[in-house]
Design a protein around this motif. Structure first.
Motif, mmCIF file in Angstrom:
data_model
loop_
_atom_site.group_PDB
_atom_site.id
_atom_site.type_symbol
_atom_site.label_atom_id
_atom_site.label_comp_id
_atom_site.label_asym_id
_atom_site.label_seq_id
_atom_site.Cartn_x
_atom_site.Cartn_y
_atom_site.Cartn_z
ATOM 1 N N TYR A 247 0.830 -1.216 0.000
ATOM 2 C CA TYR A 247 0.000 0.000 0.000
ATOM 3 C C TYR A 247 0.864 1.265 0.000
ATOM 4 O O TYR A 247 0.705 2.148 -0.857
ATOM 5 C CB TYR A 247 -0.929 0.005 1.209
ATOM 6 N N VAL B 198 -3.041 -3.348 -3.435
ATOM 7 C CA VAL B 198 -3.316 -4.300 -2.355
ATOM 8 C C VAL B 198 -4.229 -5.413 -2.859
ATOM 9 O O VAL B 198 -4.029 -6.597 -2.539
ATOM 10 C CB VAL B 198 -3.954 -3.577 -1.150
ATOM 11 N N ALA C 206 -3.207 2.782 -4.628
ATOM 12 C CA ALA C 206 -2.594 1.995 -3.552
ATOM 13 C C ALA C 206 -3.503 0.848 -3.139
ATOM 14 O O ALA C 206 -3.044 -0.282 -2.941
ATOM 15 C CB ALA C 206 -2.287 2.902 -2.362
ATOM 16 N N PHE C 207 -4.804 1.133 -3.017
ATOM 17 C CA PHE C 207 -5.754 0.072 -2.663
ATOM 18 C C PHE C 207 -5.841 -0.973 -3.777
ATOM 19 O O PHE C 207 -6.009 -2.164 -3.518
ATOM 20 C CB PHE C 207 -7.134 0.659 -2.383
#
Length: 415
Positions: free
Chosen positions: A63, A82, A78-79
């Motif tokens: 992340y 993930v 970033a999510f």
């Protein structure tokens, strides 16, 4: 030069993961220790929570690295990275039922950051997901070959007398850098760590031997050296600490405290590698010396989980040798950094590469930590009183240094 810049960016992007992950591994170690001293049914719950924390390390790195390397403005990317890591882990788990390691999170983060920075949103989203699935499947297929390689390597290390602890330390440190425990577990729980008739039964694996009360040379060779290496890493950290600043200093404190309390040195090794691969190589040699020394002294001090400070106190044997040797390795770690690391072209701050021929010039400027940045044709410094005007022909205006010295312009290329 580009390689050092890449490591510098990666280290900066990993500062928050270093802080969070160090806390996670300390909490996990505490949970394991508590679980070991209560009923077996409750212990499973604590072990599961500890395993969950370790599995989260990769997602934390994934992340924050993606967030920083994509300019830190779009948390959606970033999510998404993930999510890609979760898909990678699931795809790999379909072929190999083991959890992921934090290094997988770093690789997926770099992949996502690279594609997000070079392609439009739709293409980047689709390509990152497809690559995560394909890499996961490939990893699942290749893991059997990797396990076979580890078994082959373990055979070459086991049963070699004085060479066994040395080779074990070197390979284990390399694997630990990537967060991989497969190699050490061959010695901790399988016959590569020795099989001994003890208390009327055959016990296999050095950790199981130690748990049963055995403190012979197998424990000294494969477990005791870990504590000397931990002391040496503490010495390196103390030496390095005075040269770092800001968030880097706090991250170093966090990973050092985390390593000492938990005994898990992987995150600290990663920090040192990002700081300088040369520093990590020096750790390999110090680690080999640590394990060899413990084997020669026949310390017989082991651990059941990761070998943190609590386990060292709990299972301490030959306390005089352990503590005296520990202080020696603190000094070794401290002076190895000072005498080798700083004098071979790597500066004392921000992992910036400076050629050895410019070291004297940099010291005359007050050291790398005194340099803020180049500003047009001048160099901005923190404390102009630290400038050695005898060695440098320059003009100082407030905190700006102006010089016609050719080294002045040459240094600019590296800063």
């Amino acid at each position: 030069m580009r390689f050092f810049n890449g490591l510098n960016k990666l280290q900066t992007a990993s500062l928050f993961p270093f802080l969070f992950c160090s806390a996670f591994i300390v909490i996990a170690e505490i949970l394991l220790l508590i679980g070991n001293h209560i009923s077996s049914d409750s212990a499973i719950v604590f072990e599961n929570f500890a395993e969950l924390l370790y599995n989260l390390l990769g997602y934390v790195f994934c992340y924050f690295i993606t967030l920083q390397l994509t300019n830190g403005k779009n948390s959606f990317k970033a999510f998404w990275s993930v999510l890609c890591l979760a898909v990678f882990t699931t795809a790999a788990g379909a072929f190999y039922g083991n959890g992921t390691v934090y290094f997988s999170g770093i690789v997926i983060a770099l992949l996502c950051s690279f594609l997000f920075n070079r392609f439009d949103k739709v293409l980047a989203l689709s390509s990152t997901m497809i690559c995560s699935i394909l890499f996961g499947i490939l990893f699942g297929f290749l893991i059997d070959y990797f396990d076979n390689f580890v078994m082959w390597l373990s055979e070459r290390v086991s049963g070699k007398g004085y060479f066994s602890p040395v080779l074990f330390s070197i390979f284990d440190t390399v694997f630990s850098l990537f967060g991989i425990d497969t190699f050490k577990e061959m010695f901790f729980y399988k016959s590569y760590g020795g099989s001994v008739m003890y208390s009327g039964e055959i016990i296999t694996g050095v950790k199981d031997l130690f748990s049963a009360g055995y403190t012979g040379n197998l424990v000294s060779g494969y477990l005791s050296g870990h504590y000397f290496l931990l002391f040496a890493l503490l010495g390196i950290a103390l030496s390095l600490l005075s040269n770092l600043k800001g968030a880097q200093k706090y991250a170093l404190i966090a990973v050092t405290v985390g390593a000492v309390l938990s005994g898990n040195i992987s995150i600290m090794l990663l920090f040192l590698f990002f700081e300088s691969p040369f520093l990590f190589i020096s750790v390999l040699f110090i680690g080999a010396l640590s394990y060899l020394s413990a084997f020669i002294l026949n310390l017989g001090v082991g651990y059941i989980f990761n070998g943190g400070i609590a386990e060292m106190i709990l299972y301490m044997d030959n306390a005089v040798y352990l503590l005296a040797g520990g202080m020696v390795f603190v000094a070794i770690g401290y002076f190895v950094y000072k005498l080798i690391y700083e004098k071979h072209g790597i500066t004392d701050c921000m992992n910036i590469y400076i050629p050895a021929r410019l070291n004297t010039f940099v010291k005359a400027l007050g050291g790398i930590s005194n340099i803020i940045r180049y500003k047009e044709n001048a160099l901005e410094v923190r404390n102009p009183k630290l400038i050695d005007t005898v060695l440098i022909d320059c003009e100082i205006k407030e905190n700006l240094v102006i010089s016609d010295d050719e080294r002045f312009s040459e240094l600019k290329e590296y800063l």
